[in-house]
Design a protein around this motif. Structure first.
Motif, mmCIF file in Angstrom:
data_model
loop_
_atom_site.group_PDB
_atom_site.id
_atom_site.type_symbol
_atom_site.label_atom_id
_atom_site.label_comp_id
_atom_site.label_asym_id
_atom_site.label_seq_id
_atom_site.Cartn_x
_atom_site.Cartn_y
_atom_site.Cartn_z
ATOM 1 N N SER A 49 0.617 -1.221 0.062
ATOM 2 C CA SER A 49 0.050 -0.041 -0.108
ATOM 3 C C SER A 49 0.929 1.202 -0.209
ATOM 4 C CB SER A 49 -1.023 0.003 1.218
ATOM 5 O OG SER A 49 -0.293 -0.162 2.229
ATOM 6 N N GLY A 53 6.422 7.181 -2.833
ATOM 7 C CA GLY A 53 7.973 7.269 -3.316
ATOM 8 C C GLY A 53 8.962 6.636 -2.481
ATOM 9 N N PHE A 160 1.433 -18.064 11.102
ATOM 10 C CA PHE A 160 1.492 -17.072 12.234
ATOM 11 C C PHE A 160 2.464 -17.481 13.291
ATOM 12 C CE2 PHE A 160 0.156 -14.730 16.378
ATOM 13 C CZ PHE A 160 -0.104 -13.684 15.671
ATOM 14 N N ALA A 196 11.339 -9.125 10.301
ATOM 15 C CA ALA A 196 10.821 -7.972 9.385
ATOM 16 C C ALA A 196 9.360 -8.113 9.323
ATOM 17 C CB ALA A 196 11.522 -8.377 7.911
ATOM 18 N N MET A 220 7.133 -10.114 20.156
ATOM 19 C CA MET A 220 7.838 -11.283 20.082
ATOM 20 C C MET A 220 9.609 -10.905 20.679
ATOM 21 S SD MET A 220 7.357 -13.532 17.100
ATOM 22 C CE MET A 220 6.516 -12.654 15.580
ATOM 23 N N ALA A 388 8.865 8.907 2.253
ATOM 24 C CA ALA A 388 9.719 8.012 1.326
ATOM 25 C C ALA A 388 10.933 7.781 1.693
ATOM 26 C CB ALA A 388 10.038 9.239 0.170
HETATM 27 C C1 FAD Z 1 -0.732 3.762 3.229
HETATM 28 C C2 FAD Z 1 0.563 3.610 3.422
HETATM 29 C C3 FAD Z 1 1.526 4.410 2.464
HETATM 30 C C4 FAD Z 1 2.820 4.500 2.527
HETATM 31 N N1 FAD Z 1 3.652 5.087 1.613
HETATM 32 C C5 FAD Z 1 5.018 5.119 1.759
HETATM 33 C C6 FAD Z 1 5.702 5.688 0.647
HETATM 34 O O1 FAD Z 1 5.147 6.155 -0.109
HETATM 35 N N2 FAD Z 1 7.022 5.594 0.869
HETATM 36 C C7 FAD Z 1 7.713 5.203 1.895
HETATM 37 O O2 FAD Z 1 8.895 5.292 2.142
HETATM 38 N N3 FAD Z 1 7.030 4.641 3.092
HETATM 39 C C8 FAD Z 1 5.624 4.762 2.933
HETATM 40 N N4 FAD Z 1 4.754 4.174 3.892
HETATM 41 C C9 FAD Z 1 5.554 3.442 4.905
HETATM 42 C C10 FAD Z 1 5.950 1.930 4.216
HETATM 43 O O3 FAD Z 1 4.851 1.567 3.359
HETATM 44 C C11 FAD Z 1 6.331 0.962 5.537
HETATM 45 O O4 FAD Z 1 6.732 1.603 6.547
HETATM 46 C C12 FAD Z 1 6.964 -0.198 4.776
HETATM 47 O O5 FAD Z 1 6.396 -0.894 3.677
HETATM 48 C C13 FAD Z 1 6.889 -1.471 5.911
HETATM 49 O O6 FAD Z 1 7.611 -2.497 5.282
HETATM 50 P P1 FAD Z 1 8.161 -3.771 6.158
HETATM 51 O O7 FAD Z 1 8.619 -4.778 4.950
HETATM 52 O O8 FAD Z 1 8.972 -3.276 7.247
HETATM 53 O O9 FAD Z 1 6.965 -4.502 6.632
HETATM 54 P P2 FAD Z 1 5.299 -4.776 6.001
HETATM 55 O O10 FAD Z 1 5.435 -4.551 4.502
HETATM 56 O O11 FAD Z 1 4.346 -4.380 6.799
HETATM 57 O O12 FAD Z 1 5.338 -6.410 6.188
HETATM 58 C C14 FAD Z 1 5.131 -6.914 7.476
HETATM 59 C C15 FAD Z 1 5.249 -8.462 7.200
HETATM 60 O O13 FAD Z 1 5.504 -9.127 8.562
HETATM 61 C C16 FAD Z 1 4.636 -10.148 8.421
HETATM 62 N N5 FAD Z 1 4.235 -10.587 9.885
HETATM 63 C C17 FAD Z 1 3.745 -9.609 10.780
HETATM 64 N N6 FAD Z 1 3.532 -10.283 12.036
HETATM 65 C C18 FAD Z 1 3.785 -11.647 11.652
HETATM 66 C C19 FAD Z 1 3.557 -12.909 12.602
HETATM 67 N N7 FAD Z 1 3.193 -12.928 13.811
HETATM 68 N N8 FAD Z 1 3.805 -14.128 11.850
HETATM 69 C C20 FAD Z 1 4.147 -14.052 10.892
HETATM 70 N N9 FAD Z 1 4.391 -12.944 9.966
HETATM 71 C C21 FAD Z 1 4.108 -11.663 10.448
HETATM 72 C C22 FAD Z 1 3.224 -9.660 7.800
HETATM 73 O O14 FAD Z 1 2.528 -10.826 7.191
HETATM 74 C C23 FAD Z 1 4.131 -9.097 6.558
HETATM 75 O O15 FAD Z 1 4.513 -10.094 5.641
HETATM 76 C C24 FAD Z 1 3.497 4.011 3.763
HETATM 77 C C25 FAD Z 1 2.836 3.496 4.760
HETATM 78 C C26 FAD Z 1 1.359 3.477 4.803
HETATM 79 C C27 FAD Z 1 0.383 3.045 5.730
#
Ligand code: FAD
Length: 575
Positions: A49, A53, A160, A196, A220, A388
């Motif tokens: 989502s 950028g 999970f 992650a 955790m 971003a």
């Molecule tokens: C609407 C929106 C728009 C955004 N737009 C931007 C942008 O344009 N630019 C920018 O830099 N940032 C943006 N951000 C912030 C950015 O999107 C997030 O910080 C980033 O995508 C997080 O990625 P991640 O890989 O850390 O975690 P996530 O993408 O949140 O993935 C977390 C993963 O952990 C897994 N998980 C969680 N708990 C468990 C569990 N108990 N057991 C097994 N699996 C688990 C989930 O299934 C998932 O696969 C935006 C945020 C939002 C809310």
């Protein structure tokens, strides 16, 4: 019945950070086998989502420079970021942008064919690399496609994870997890791990996050003895639509959108005369609440005060080309076509600056365990993240932690390190889950508890905080936690989402307490943390990170950690 599964490396989470880490580990050593676990299907991870950028310096030949990205990040963080970490990000992210390009990322391009960039809040140069207004979706698709090319990456979707295991000598040795399809409880053994698990925006009711964004990974780590750092710093994005909280990307203001009050004024000229709508998010969100409090807001049909984002002057062609996704969101979820009328918006919970405490390389306090992405707090964002910079962080530290986890796993393999006998720990964990949660009984519906808790966070731990509100919030979260609420109505073994939700609520309450207690301890205003009773930044007493450790049977135990300053002297922020 417990099953055992072994991998050389375990990655929990398939968002941008987890996928980037998996590729990096696979590239470092193709002989290692990598397990990647996610509670949702890969392409339902919250990262899809991301809209606006990914920040990087690409146009040095046109005036941008790395030094400026570093300083913008440090200033944006209200000087709480570790400056060496900001330096690392700015130096390493351009390569990640080009790497994604080579893997097939459809970046939006300029007429001359070069990758395009747009303006974003708090930056001195247009630096947000984008793909229309769906950057996260395209980045995820590109990384997932690339992962599928490696035979040594194995996905466990809809599993999970419940706890982190160590060998009793502070070495990571695996995780416990429930396969949602079968309901079976499993132990994953491994020598290297990466958390992650993303952000935890569902701590608030009015939030831009996916419903799956609960603090499972943070909890955790916390229960395993790792510190959570700077949790009191929660980002509120200026433009969440009403009533859902779905995000209108900052890219909309980057493309030239205005914020207006009920007098039709671009009120940001009174608060940030130079940057206006493109001041950092903490500054804009505070200004919006001040406008509302001074009677210059609108009232949404639900009775909630708000302001408006006006994009009508951008014209139909530009909106359809650059902001098609948010136009669709406006029509479907607010009944407003942004081409023809301003849309009602209000600051909304959007990002956790805090997370599991790591060093500059994402290494946690447990040997063999790293953290990357939004679950991590390597102190890049300090007290306020620049838009971003999060997807950038996911890519850079996904890559770093994947490489380091692979090197560690390789060394441990050479040493022939035996998998430790974890039976005692597993039994304790099984007891916590099956006797404590699954078979627990309570009078109160857990979904009512969840709603009461997140509604309370919207009020007591929102943009402006004070001692009274925080003390009341702390009391409430402790009352809710102490209720005998662990109550799963659905007794099915397979796909028991009721059970998973109750596990998530358990972590929400524990981490919510840390946010409020941390906010109470920090008696100053810095970045996204604004105390009306302590309105100034206080570098003498609070230029330091908060660490929270788990204490059995009690609230969090707090200590402080120094901020790394390299070349930049903390100064007053003016935009
Ligand atoms: C609407 C929106 C728009 C955004 N737009 C931007 C942008 O344009 N630019 C920018 O830099 N940032 C943006 N951000 C912030 C950015 O999107 C997030 O910080 C980033 O995508 C997080 O990625 P991640 O890989 O850390 O975690 P996530 O993408 O949140 O993935 C977390 C993963 O952990 C897994 N998980 C969680 N708990 C468990 C569990 N108990 N057991 C097994 N699996 C688990 C989930 O299934 C998932 O696969 C935006 C945020 C939002 C809310």
């Amino acid at each position: 019945m417990t099953d055992h599964i072994s991998h050389d490396i375990l990655i929990i989470g398939t968002g941008l950070a987890g996928l980037r880490a998996a590729i990096s580990a696979a590239m470092t050593n193709h002989k290692l086998d990598i397990g990647v676990i996610s509670k949702v299907q890969v392409m339902r991870s919250h990262s899809v989502s991301a809209e606006g950028g990914t920040a990087a310096v690409l146009f040095s030949d046109e005036g941008d420079n790395i030094e400026s990205h570093i300083y913008d990040t440090i200033r944006g963080s209200d000087f709480l970021c570790d400056q060496d970490v900001a330096e690392k990000l700015a130096h390493e992210i351009p390569n990640e942008i080009y790497q994604l390009d080579k893997w097939g990322m459809p970046w939006s391009r300029r007429d001359d064919g070069r990758i395009d960039q747009r303006k974003f809040g708090g930056y001195s140069f247009p630096r947000a690399t984008y793909a229309q207004d769906k950057v996260g979706f395209y980045e995820m698709q590109t990384l997932y496609d690339t992962c599928l090319k490696y035979e040594n990456i194995h996905f466990y979707n809809e599993w999970f994870c419940t706890s982190i295991l160590d060998d009793g000598n502070n070495n990571f040795s695996g995780v416990t997890a429930i396969e949602m399809k079968s309901g079976n409880f499993n132990v994953f053994n491994s020598n290297s791990g990466i958390i992650a698990t993303g952000g935890a925006g569902r701590l608030y009711s009015f939030s831009t996050y996916a419903y799956s964004s609960t603090p499972d990974g943070l909890d955790m780590g916390y229960r395993a003895g790792l510190a959570l750092k700077d949790m009191e710093f929660v980002q509120f994005h200026p433009t969440g639509i009403l009533p859902s909280g779905i995000l209108i990307t900052e890219g909309a203001r980057g493309e030239g959108g205005y914020l207006i009050n009920n007098l039709g004024e671009r009120f940001m000229k009174s608060y940030a005369p130079e940057k206006l709508e493109l001041a950092p998010r903490d500054v804009v969100s505070r200004s919006m609440i001040k406008e509302i409090d001074n009677g210059r807001g609108f009232i949404h049909e639900t009775g909630v005060p708000c302001l408006k984002l006006d994009l009508t002057h951008l014209g139909e062609e530009r909106i359809k080309e650059k902001l098609a996704g948010i136009r669709e969101i406006g029509i479907k979820f607010s009944g407003v076509d942004i081409i023809s009328e301003p849309i009602e918006i209000r600051p909304v919970c959007h990002y956790m600056m805090g997370g599991v405490h790591t060093n500059i390389d994402g290494q946690t306090e447990m040997n063999g365990l790293w953290t990357a992405g939004e679950a991590a707090c390597n102190s890049l964002h300090g007290a306020n993240r620049l838009g971003a910079n999060s997807t950038s962080e996911c890519l850079v530290w996904g890559s770093i932690t994947g490489r380091l986890a692979a090197q560690h796993a390789d060394k441990r393999k050479e040493k022939g390190s035996a998998l430790t006998n974890l039976e005692n720990k597993v039994q304790t964990e099984e007891k916590r889950i099956f006797d404590g949660i699954f078979r627990g009984r309570g009078e109160v519906n857990p979904y009512d508890i969840r709603k009461e808790f997140t509604d309370m966070m919207d009020i007591k731990a929102y943009i402006f905080r004070d001692e009274n509100k925080l003390v009341e919030g702390l009391k409430k979260v402790r009352e809710l936690r102490d209720l005998a609420w662990k109550h799963v109505d659905d007794s099915a073994k397979e796909y028991n989402t009721n059970f998973i939700n109750v596990m998530e609520i358990d972590s929400l309450l524990r981490v919510g307490e840390i946010i409020i207690a941390g906010a109470l301890n920090r008696r100053e205003s810095r970045g996204a943390h604004s105390r009306t009773d302590y309105p100034n930044r206080d570098d003498v007493h609070f230029l330091k990170h908060t660490l929270a450790y788990f204490k059995e049977g009690g609230g969090p135990q707090f200590s402080w950690h120094p901020v790394t300053l390299t070349r930049y002297v903390p100064a007053e922020r003016k935009y």
